[in-house]
Design a protein around this motif. Structure first.
Motif, short mmCIF file in Angstrom:
data_model
loop_
_atom_site.label_atom_id
_atom_site.label_comp_id
_atom_site.label_asym_id
_atom_site.label_seq_id
_atom_site.Cartn_x
_atom_site.Cartn_y
_atom_site.Cartn_z
N GLU A 2 0.84 -1.21 0.00
CA GLU A 2 0.00 0.00 0.00
C GLU A 2 0.87 1.25 0.00
O GLU A 2 0.57 2.22 -0.70
N GLN A 3 1.95 1.24 0.78
CA GLN A 3 2.85 2.39 0.82
C GLN A 3 3.54 2.58 -0.53
O GLN A 3 3.69 3.71 -1.00
N ALA A 4 3.94 1.49 -1.16
CA ALA A 4 4.59 1.58 -2.47
C ALA A 4 3.62 2.14 -3.50
O ALA A 4 3.98 3.02 -4.30
N ALA A 5 2.38 1.65 -3.47
CA ALA A 5 1.37 2.13 -4.42
C ALA A 5 1.12 3.62 -4.22
O ALA A 5 1.03 4.38 -5.20
N ALA A 6 1.03 4.06 -2.97
CA ALA A 6 0.82 5.48 -2.68
C ALA A 6 2.00 6.31 -3.18
O ALA A 6 1.82 7.40 -3.73
#
Length: 82
Positions: free
Chosen positions: A54-58
């Motif tokens: 999720e952090q990478a996608a953000a």
């Protein structure tokens, strides 16, 4: 409705990588599921993987990264980017 307390690996994987996997097809989904299962089997907390994804996608969204430079879920998991 609250999410299930103990979602399966497949549910967690689908929730995190669904948009990317949907574009890549069944072969990529199976590869990502296998990498996810291997990481969990090797002791990585599934919640940690989901959170990192999720952090990478953000980060990719925030920086406007061209989708062709975003690794697929199977590659991302294989490289241990979590």
């Amino acid at each position: 409705m609250a999410p299930p307390m103990n979602p399966s690996r497949e549910e967690m994987l689908a929730a995190t990588f669904n948009p990317k996997i949907a574009k890549q097809g069944a072969k990529a989904r199976k590869a990502a599921e296998a990498r996810f299962a291997t990481a969990v089997k090797n002791g990585v907390d599934p919640v940690r993987i989901i959170s990192a994804a999720e952090q990478a996608a953000a980060s990719y969204r925030r920086t406007g990264t061209d989708p062709k430079f975003i690794p697929g879920p199977d590659v991302w998991l294989n490289k241990g980017k979590y």
